[in-house]
Structure formats: structure tokens, C-alpha cells
Motif scaffolding. Structure first.
Motif, short mmCIF file in Angstrom:
data_model
loop_
_atom_site.label_atom_id
_atom_site.label_comp_id
_atom_site.label_asym_id
_atom_site.label_seq_id
_atom_site.Cartn_x
_atom_site.Cartn_y
_atom_site.Cartn_z
N HIS A 1 0.10 -7.75 -11.76
CA HIS A 1 0.95 -6.69 -11.20
C HIS A 1 0.10 -5.72 -10.37
CE1 HIS A 1 -0.73 -4.29 -14.49
NE2 HIS A 1 -0.21 -3.23 -13.91
N PRO A 2 0.69 -4.86 -9.53
CA PRO A 2 2.14 -4.58 -9.43
C PRO A 2 2.88 -5.64 -8.63
CG PRO A 2 0.94 -3.22 -7.86
CD PRO A 2 -0.10 -3.94 -8.68
N TYR A 3 4.12 -5.88 -9.04
CA TYR A 3 4.94 -6.89 -8.41
C TYR A 3 5.87 -6.27 -7.38
CZ TYR A 3 3.38 -9.37 -12.60
OH TYR A 3 2.62 -9.92 -13.59
N GLY A 4 6.25 -7.07 -6.40
CA GLY A 4 7.16 -6.61 -5.36
C GLY A 4 7.22 -7.63 -4.25
N VAL A 5 7.72 -7.22 -3.10
CA VAL A 5 7.80 -8.11 -1.95
C VAL A 5 6.39 -8.58 -1.57
CG1 VAL A 5 8.47 -8.31 0.47
CG2 VAL A 5 9.88 -6.98 -1.12
N GLY A 6 6.20 -9.88 -1.49
CA GLY A 6 4.88 -10.44 -1.19
C GLY A 6 4.08 -10.80 -2.42
N SER B 1 5.34 -23.21 -23.06
CA SER B 1 5.92 -23.45 -24.38
C SER B 1 6.03 -22.14 -25.13
CB SER B 1 5.03 -24.42 -25.17
OG SER B 1 5.45 -24.47 -26.53
N PRO B 2 7.12 -21.93 -25.86
CA PRO B 2 7.26 -20.68 -26.61
C PRO B 2 6.12 -20.45 -27.61
CG PRO B 2 9.35 -21.86 -26.55
CD PRO B 2 8.30 -22.79 -25.99
N SER B 3 5.51 -21.52 -28.08
CA SER B 3 4.48 -21.39 -29.10
C SER B 3 3.23 -20.67 -28.61
CB SER B 3 4.09 -22.78 -29.63
OG SER B 3 3.56 -23.59 -28.58
N VAL B 4 3.01 -20.61 -27.28
CA VAL B 4 1.80 -19.97 -26.76
C VAL B 4 2.05 -18.52 -26.36
CG1 VAL B 4 0.98 -22.18 -25.89
CG2 VAL B 4 2.20 -20.64 -24.34
N LEU B 5 3.27 -18.07 -26.51
CA LEU B 5 3.63 -16.74 -26.00
C LEU B 5 3.35 -15.67 -27.05
CD1 LEU B 5 6.92 -17.60 -24.10
CD2 LEU B 5 4.61 -17.35 -23.21
N GLN B 6 2.13 -15.21 -27.06
CA GLN B 6 1.72 -14.11 -27.90
C GLN B 6 1.59 -12.85 -27.05
OE1 GLN B 6 1.62 -14.82 -31.13
NE2 GLN B 6 2.00 -16.98 -30.62
N VAL B 7 1.65 -11.68 -27.68
CA VAL B 7 1.58 -10.42 -26.96
C VAL B 7 0.31 -10.34 -26.12
CG1 VAL B 7 1.35 -7.92 -27.21
CG2 VAL B 7 3.05 -9.16 -28.56
N ASP B 8 -0.83 -10.72 -26.68
CA ASP B 8 -2.10 -10.64 -25.94
C ASP B 8 -2.08 -11.56 -24.73
OD1 ASP B 8 -3.06 -8.79 -27.71
OD2 ASP B 8 -4.20 -10.22 -28.91
N THR B 9 -1.48 -12.73 -24.87
CA THR B 9 -1.42 -13.68 -23.76
C THR B 9 -0.57 -13.12 -22.62
OG1 THR B 9 -1.58 -15.52 -25.32
CG2 THR B 9 -0.83 -16.03 -23.09
N VAL B 10 0.58 -12.58 -22.95
CA VAL B 10 1.46 -12.01 -21.92
C VAL B 10 0.80 -10.80 -21.27
CG1 VAL B 10 3.70 -10.95 -21.50
CG2 VAL B 10 3.51 -12.89 -23.06
N ARG B 11 0.11 -10.00 -22.06
CA ARG B 11 -0.59 -8.84 -21.49
C ARG B 11 -1.67 -9.30 -20.50
NH1 ARG B 11 -1.72 -6.39 -25.91
NH2 ARG B 11 -0.03 -4.88 -25.88
N ASP B 12 -2.38 -10.38 -20.83
CA ASP B 12 -3.39 -10.92 -19.90
C ASP B 12 -2.73 -11.40 -18.61
OD1 ASP B 12 -5.41 -10.39 -21.69
OD2 ASP B 12 -5.48 -12.43 -22.49
N MET B 13 -1.55 -12.02 -18.72
CA MET B 13 -0.84 -12.49 -17.53
C MET B 13 -0.44 -11.34 -16.62
SD MET B 13 1.74 -15.34 -19.16
CE MET B 13 1.18 -16.89 -19.86
N ASP B 14 -0.22 -10.19 -17.20
CA ASP B 14 0.29 -9.04 -16.45
C ASP B 14 -0.76 -8.41 -15.55
OD1 ASP B 14 2.72 -7.76 -15.98
OD2 ASP B 14 2.09 -5.98 -17.07
N ILE B 15 -1.96 -8.98 -15.54
CA ILE B 15 -3.02 -8.48 -14.64
C ILE B 15 -2.63 -8.68 -13.18
CG2 ILE B 15 -4.36 -10.61 -14.46
CD1 ILE B 15 -6.88 -8.93 -14.73
#
Length: 275
Positions: A182-187, A166-180
Motif C-alpha cells: 500500500h497505499p492502493y489506488g489508481v495505478g 489457501s485459507p490455511s496460510v492466512l495468518q494476521v502476520d502474513t496479511v500484514r506483510d502483504m500490506d507493504i
């Protein structure tokens, strides 16, 4: 891609601070030139596809382009036509090619097989991307070879989302936590998310190629910015325009933290849209 990679390395490693400005300006100029060359090449490639560059199971075009940009162009063609795409620099009698592929085709393995069959001078890569060299007199044979091994495949575009959000949960801190993840690529591809039943409140066309628009589920909710690259003139772009302020849509894409004028905000990178 435009001159020599050594300049970028020197820029990153130099301790000569007064020279950084000039080096950065040179790199910026080269990158700007590269973007224009890519756009010019893409325009030519689309014309070639319409007049013989579409081999049914794949796209293949050749032209007098800089070999530093052919991989980028191949990727853009692959995304547009949803087929493996090959782009060749034909300045010399030995054509240098770059390929980008969809999930159904292991382009690297196909190139290695063609080398072993004596069709390619050299070639290799991995499932999604590969490079090769083929002599001008064997180009037609190479196309025939690829037709024999690739045209039996169907290229249904299938995107697998990881979850609905939901767009309502998309805060900068939340997205930064999701980015743990990475790194993204094949596989380890970057996660794809679905946002359901949202309204497009307004949109803007950028550089006659991209569309930026805003979505929200309710009038009281803060709108989430969405960027859709290279969609003007495509079915996705037409859908965005037609749905704006009219019907609810569901969007598929990736999350990103946008940095602008010292501020951070969440934006959504569109991959697909459904009415």
C-alpha cells in the motif's frame, strides 16, 4: 460532506482535550445522517434508472440531493450496474454532477472534451472519477453528447486476480506483510485473490444489505470469515445463500485485518463468487 470540513480538521489538530468528546459526537452524528441520506438517494436513483435514467451506455440521474453525497451515490450505482454513473444535484439551475466510471471509459477526459465543446460550464477529473457543472437547459444536450461517445463500448465486468491462495496460510502476520504494497489506488490497485473450492458453512445478513459468511476447504480447517457488502438482492448475494452448505464455490476478493475488541483476525472482502 454534511456541513464543513473544517470541523474534522479541528478535531485532528486541537489540543483542547475536553472538547474532543463533543466534537467526536458531532462528527458521528453527521456521518450517521450522511449514511441515511445516501441510502435514501440510492433508493430514489434505482427508481429513476428504471424509468428513464438508463441511457444504455451509462446511468445518469438528477435530484434534490446534497452535493456532498453525490460522489458516493455515483460510485454505488457504478458498482451495481457496471456502467459509468452520473449523479446530479439539481437544486439550482446549474446542476452539479459527480461521475464514477468503469475501466473502459475515461470519464475525466470526456468531461474536459465537453467543456471545450461548450456543453459543460466546467468539468474534469481522472479516468475513474470526475465532476462537472451543467446548466439545466443544456442537460439534455450533455446526455446526447455522452450517448454519442460512450454507447459504442461494452462493459464486460473483468476482474484480474493476482494469485490463488489457501485459507490455511492466512495468518494476521502474513496479511500484514502483504500490506507493504500500500497505499492502493489508481495505478496500484489492492491485490485480488482467489480461494478455490471452499464450502460456505453459515451466513448472516447484516442491516438487510450485507452478508457475512464463513468458508473452509475441509471440516477440520478453521473457517475464514468473509464480508460481502451491498449484496442483498443481487446475484452475488443470492449465490451465497443458495450455495451455503450445499456446493463448493470459488471466491474472489481482498484481504483485510479486522480489529475487534482488542483482537486482530483475518477476513476476506468478497468481490465476486463462482459456483
Amino acid at each position: 460532506r454534511m456541513w464543513r470540513a473544517k470541523l474534522a480538521v479541528e478535531f485532528l489538530l486541537t489540543d483542547d482535550m475536553p472538547s474532543l468528546g463533543a466534537m467526536a459526537a458531532t462528527l458521528y452524528t453527521y456521518n450517521t445522517d450522511r449514511k441515511q441520506l445516501v441510502e435514501d438517494a440510492l433508493h430514489q436513483c434505482h427508481q429513476m434508472v428504471a424509468t428513464g435514467g438508463d441511457y444504455g451506455g451509462f446511468i445518469s440521474v438528477k435530484g434534490n440531493w446534497a452535493d456532498g453525497i453525490i460522489g458516493i451515490v455515483a460510485g454505488r450505482l457504478k458498482d451495481h450496474y457496471n456502467k459509468p454513473a452520473l449523479v446530479f444535484c439539481s437544486k439550482c439551475t446549474l446542476y452539479k454532477g459527480a461521475a464514477r466510471s468503469v475501466s473502459a471509459i475515461d470519464v475525466g477526459a470526456s468531461f474536459i472534451d465537453a467543456v471545450q465543446a461548450g456543453i459543460l460550464s466546467n468539468g474534469g477529473g481522472h479516468k475513474a472519477a470526475a465532476g462537472c457543472s451543467v446548466s439545466a437547459d443544456l442537460y439534455a444536450s450533455f446526455m446526447a453528447y455522452l450517448q454519442s461517445v460512450w454507447t459504442t463500448h461494452r462493459y464486460d465486468k473483468i476482474s484480474q486476480a493476482h494469485t490463488v491462495i489457501s485459507p490455511s496460510v492466512l495468518q494476521v502476520d502474513t496479511v500484514r506483510d502483504m500490506d507493504i504494497l500500500h497505499p492502493y489506488g489508481v495505478g496500484n490497485p489492492q491485490p485480488l485473490y482467489i480461494i478455490e473450492n471452499v464450502y460456505i458453512t453459515r451466513y448472516t445478513v447484516l442491516k438487510q444489505k450485507h452478508i457475512k459468511f464463513y468458508i473452509r476447504t475441509a471440516p477440520s480447517e478453521k473457517a475464514l470469515p468473509v464480508i460481502a457488502f451491498q449484496v442483498v438482492g443481487t446475484k452475488i448475494g443470492d449465490c451465497v445463500v443458495d450455495a451455503a452448505n450445499t456446493v463448493p464455490v470459488s471466491v474472489l476478493g481482498k484481504l483485510q485485518i479486522n480489529h475487534w475488541q482488542g483482537k486482530e483476525s483475518v477476513q476476506f472482502l468478497l468481490q465476486d463468487i463462482a459456483v
